[in-house]
Structures are given as structure tokens and as C-alpha cells.
Design a protein around this motif. Sequence first.
Motif, short mmCIF file in Angstrom:
data_model
loop_
_atom_site.label_atom_id
_atom_site.label_comp_id
_atom_site.label_asym_id
_atom_site.label_seq_id
_atom_site.Cartn_x
_atom_site.Cartn_y
_atom_site.Cartn_z
N ILE A 181 1.02 -1.13 -0.26
CA ILE A 181 0.01 0.13 0.16
C ILE A 181 0.82 1.08 -0.07
O ILE A 181 1.97 1.15 0.85
N ASP A 182 0.72 2.25 -0.95
CA ASP A 182 1.25 3.51 -0.88
C ASP A 182 0.10 4.53 -0.29
O ASP A 182 -0.55 4.97 -1.28
N PRO A 183 0.11 4.82 0.86
CA PRO A 183 -1.16 5.52 1.34
C PRO A 183 -1.01 7.15 0.99
O PRO A 183 0.03 7.44 0.82
N GLY A 184 -2.22 7.63 0.57
CA GLY A 184 -2.17 8.95 0.33
C GLY A 184 -3.88 9.53 0.41
O GLY A 184 -4.68 8.49 0.32
N LEU A 185 -3.97 10.77 0.70
CA LEU A 185 -5.15 11.34 1.15
C LEU A 185 -6.03 11.30 0.01
O LEU A 185 -7.21 11.17 -0.24
N LEU B 235 -13.08 15.77 5.01
CA LEU B 235 -11.84 14.94 5.53
C LEU B 235 -12.42 13.67 6.17
O LEU B 235 -11.82 12.52 5.80
N PRO B 236 -13.28 13.55 7.20
CA PRO B 236 -13.68 12.29 7.71
C PRO B 236 -14.57 11.39 6.84
O PRO B 236 -14.32 10.39 6.87
N THR B 237 -15.13 11.93 5.97
CA THR B 237 -15.81 11.20 4.85
C THR B 237 -14.65 10.64 3.95
O THR B 237 -14.91 9.52 3.55
N ARG B 238 -13.52 11.32 3.86
CA ARG B 238 -12.81 10.65 2.95
C ARG B 238 -11.79 9.75 3.46
O ARG B 238 -11.62 8.72 3.00
N LEU B 239 -11.59 9.91 4.69
CA LEU B 239 -10.80 8.91 5.49
C LEU B 239 -11.75 7.55 5.39
O LEU B 239 -11.30 6.49 5.34
N ASN B 240 -13.33 7.59 5.64
CA ASN B 240 -13.98 6.45 5.71
C ASN B 240 -14.27 5.85 4.30
O ASN B 240 -14.06 4.61 4.10
N LEU B 241 -14.14 6.78 3.34
CA LEU B 241 -14.21 6.19 1.74
C LEU B 241 -12.75 5.24 1.68
O LEU B 241 -12.83 4.16 1.15
N LEU B 242 -11.80 5.86 2.15
CA LEU B 242 -10.28 5.15 2.13
C LEU B 242 -10.33 3.90 2.95
O LEU B 242 -10.00 2.83 2.46
N PHE B 243 -10.83 3.93 4.07
CA PHE B 243 -11.12 2.84 4.78
C PHE B 243 -12.07 1.48 4.23
O PHE B 243 -11.44 0.43 4.07
N GLU B 244 -13.12 1.83 3.70
CA GLU B 244 -14.03 0.95 3.21
C GLU B 244 -13.39 0.54 1.75
O GLU B 244 -13.55 -0.60 1.40
N ALA C 283 2.89 15.89 6.25
CA ALA C 283 2.99 14.91 7.04
C ALA C 283 1.62 14.53 7.70
O ALA C 283 1.07 13.35 8.08
N LEU C 284 0.81 15.37 8.41
CA LEU C 284 -0.50 15.25 9.15
C LEU C 284 -1.33 14.68 8.28
O LEU C 284 -1.93 13.58 8.48
N LYS C 285 -1.64 15.03 6.90
CA LYS C 285 -2.25 14.49 5.93
C LYS C 285 -1.75 12.99 5.42
O LYS C 285 -2.71 11.94 5.71
N LEU C 286 -0.65 12.80 5.47
CA LEU C 286 -0.05 11.35 5.03
C LEU C 286 -0.26 10.53 6.22
O LEU C 286 -0.88 9.44 5.88
N GLY C 287 -0.31 10.98 7.31
CA GLY C 287 -0.31 10.19 8.73
C GLY C 287 -1.85 9.63 8.82
O GLY C 287 -1.81 8.54 9.23
N GLN C 288 -2.67 10.50 8.22
CA GLN C 288 -4.09 10.30 8.51
C GLN C 288 -4.42 9.00 7.78
O GLN C 288 -5.03 7.83 8.04
#
Lengths: 173, 173
Positions: free
Chosen positions: A6-10, A41-50, A78-83
Motif C-alpha cells: 500500500i502506498d497511502p495518500g489522502l 475529511l472524515p468522509t474521505r478517511l471513511n471512503l479510504l477505509f471502505e 505529514a499530518l495528511k499522510l499520517g491520516q
Amino acid sequence: MRILGIDPGLNATGYGVVELDGSEVRHVASGTINIPSARPLPTRLNLLFEALREVFDQYHPDEVAVENTFLAKNVAVALKLGQAKGIALLVAEQGKLPVAEYTPTEIKTAVTGYGAAAKEQVQYMVGRLLRLDVEATTHHATDALATAICHLHTALPRHATTSMAATRRIAHA
Amino acid sequence: MRILGIDPGLNATGYGVVELDGSEVRHVASGTINIPSARPLPTRLNLLFEALREVFDQYHPDEVAVENTFLAKNVAVALKLGQAKGIALLVAEQGKLPVAEYTPTEIKTAVTGYGAAAKEQVQYMVGRLLRLDVEATTHHATDALATAICHLHTALPRHATTSMAATRRIAHA
């Protein structure tokens, strides 16, 4: 043995699944999860999770490798990447899968033999090793595949060394 | 109207639940989720995820407010903070709750009237406003309560202004 890299990015998270078949590393699947940046942002994180959960459910990896880009340009990046990375690690943990993190230098070294290799060199080697048309693959997906290959190379040296070393010789020929 | 404030951190995440009761802001609960730093990162993220889910299940907030400390000392700290904050936002999103983020300056301004207020001043005001013994409360928990109060002040000015303004007058007396 099947590895999900996985190459994570927001905005875009790359994923790549490879399989060790004897001494051959085989491409199973790869792609990019694009997250609409206009969403909260919370929606984007959940879309990534799903979306990552779907990748796990579809390809059933045995182990997971995540790129750890701690050399972010600045604190905001870094904060965005961390998420995004946190979500990737969480999904792996909830799937009860072993997960390892690798720095870009480790990934480049594993794939090209050279820690400061250019992005194109990594892409070329991933294409070569997996017999994959990298022109038709996003950078995020090839980075994810490189991360998975790095994990095979690092965590399973017994199995992976032969084909990796052979491939590396091609790169330097 | 019940607000859950969260001060996210990888080692310690503070939470604080407050309720708007007429024009009074009432303390419902607060505490700190401590994550053993010796555990692997994916495990720690999942422990935080599970613990926050329990807080949500126990206190049923209507809205969530998260402290957004983008002024991290360096990139490594920002990456860690990002991971913890990402988990907090994810849990809120999965609970289908509205979630807002506030900077430390916004939180300090809302609680003390002064954006560069000292930590002790914020603590004092949180104790004053909620009739809470802040000596018996961790910094993380009072930061989380301050974040929840900030959300009431910002998102619900109609309801909250009276008591907040009154409290601020006390602070500057």
C-alpha cells in the motif's frame, strides 16, 4: 504467499498485490483508490477505509506492507499522510494480518539495488520483475507493488533472493 | 445537545463530553485513553479505534469536535498525530456524526477569550465553566473538554453565547 503493498495518500492510495510462486514473483492485481478531495475529511478517511477493506476482501493477502514516507515536505503534508497511513494500518490490523512498514529508501534498494533510484527506475524494475506494462499503471500502483516486492525481499529472503537478485542484474546490465 | 471533544494523540487521547442544558454547559464525562507505546503501531491504532468507539457508544454524543494541532514540532510528530487524528475522525464518520475540527488558537479563544492563553489558563477556565476539579483531570481531558466547549461556542452561538460570555468576563476580572 500473497503480499498486499500500500502506498497511502489522502487523494490517491495505491495498492498492489503480488504472489510468490516458487521463486517467481507474480503480479496479481494493482490499482489506485481515488478519493474526491472536495468531500469533508472524515468522509474521505471513511471512503479510504471502505475501499481498502474491499481490496483486502477481494485479494485475501497473507501479509501487508505499507510505504512509510516520513520525509514529507512539511508538517501539513505529514499530518495528511499520517491520516491516510493510519487508516491503512488500521485495516490491516482489523484483518488480523501482519503488517510491516518500509521507507522509500528501503523500497528503492530492494527493487533497484540503489536507495536513491529515480521514480522511473523503480517503475521500470517493477514492470520488468512482474512482466507488467507500467505505462498502463499509475505511479501510486507501481509504488505499492514495489512496497510489496520489498516486503518479499526483506521478510522472506530465503524464497525471494534468487529472482530478485537476477532481476537486479538485469537492471544494472 | 451533547458534544464529544477529542484531543487526539498516539500515546494519550483525551476525551470530554459536555451538554448544553438551557444556557448552562454541563460536564458529563471526561478521561484519557492511554495506549501502551510498546505495542506495534497498527495495534495501537486499533486500540485507539476500539476505545473511542466505546466512548461513542457509552455517551451518545450528537456532535463531535476534534483538536487539530497542525503546529506539530516536526514532520515525524505530525505523522504520528495525523494517524491518531485520522482514527478519531473515522470513528465519528462511522457513527454518522457531524464532526468539526478546531485549531488550538480557536479553542483557547473560545474558552479564555485569548488565542495565546497558557495551558493553565485554559484548564482554569474549563474547571470554572464546568464546575470541575481540574486538578483531578489530565491535561488531555481538559483539552478535550475545551475543544467541546469551543464547538458549542462556535457552532451554536445562539444557545451558548450567554453563558460563555459570562464565563469569559469572570476570566478577565
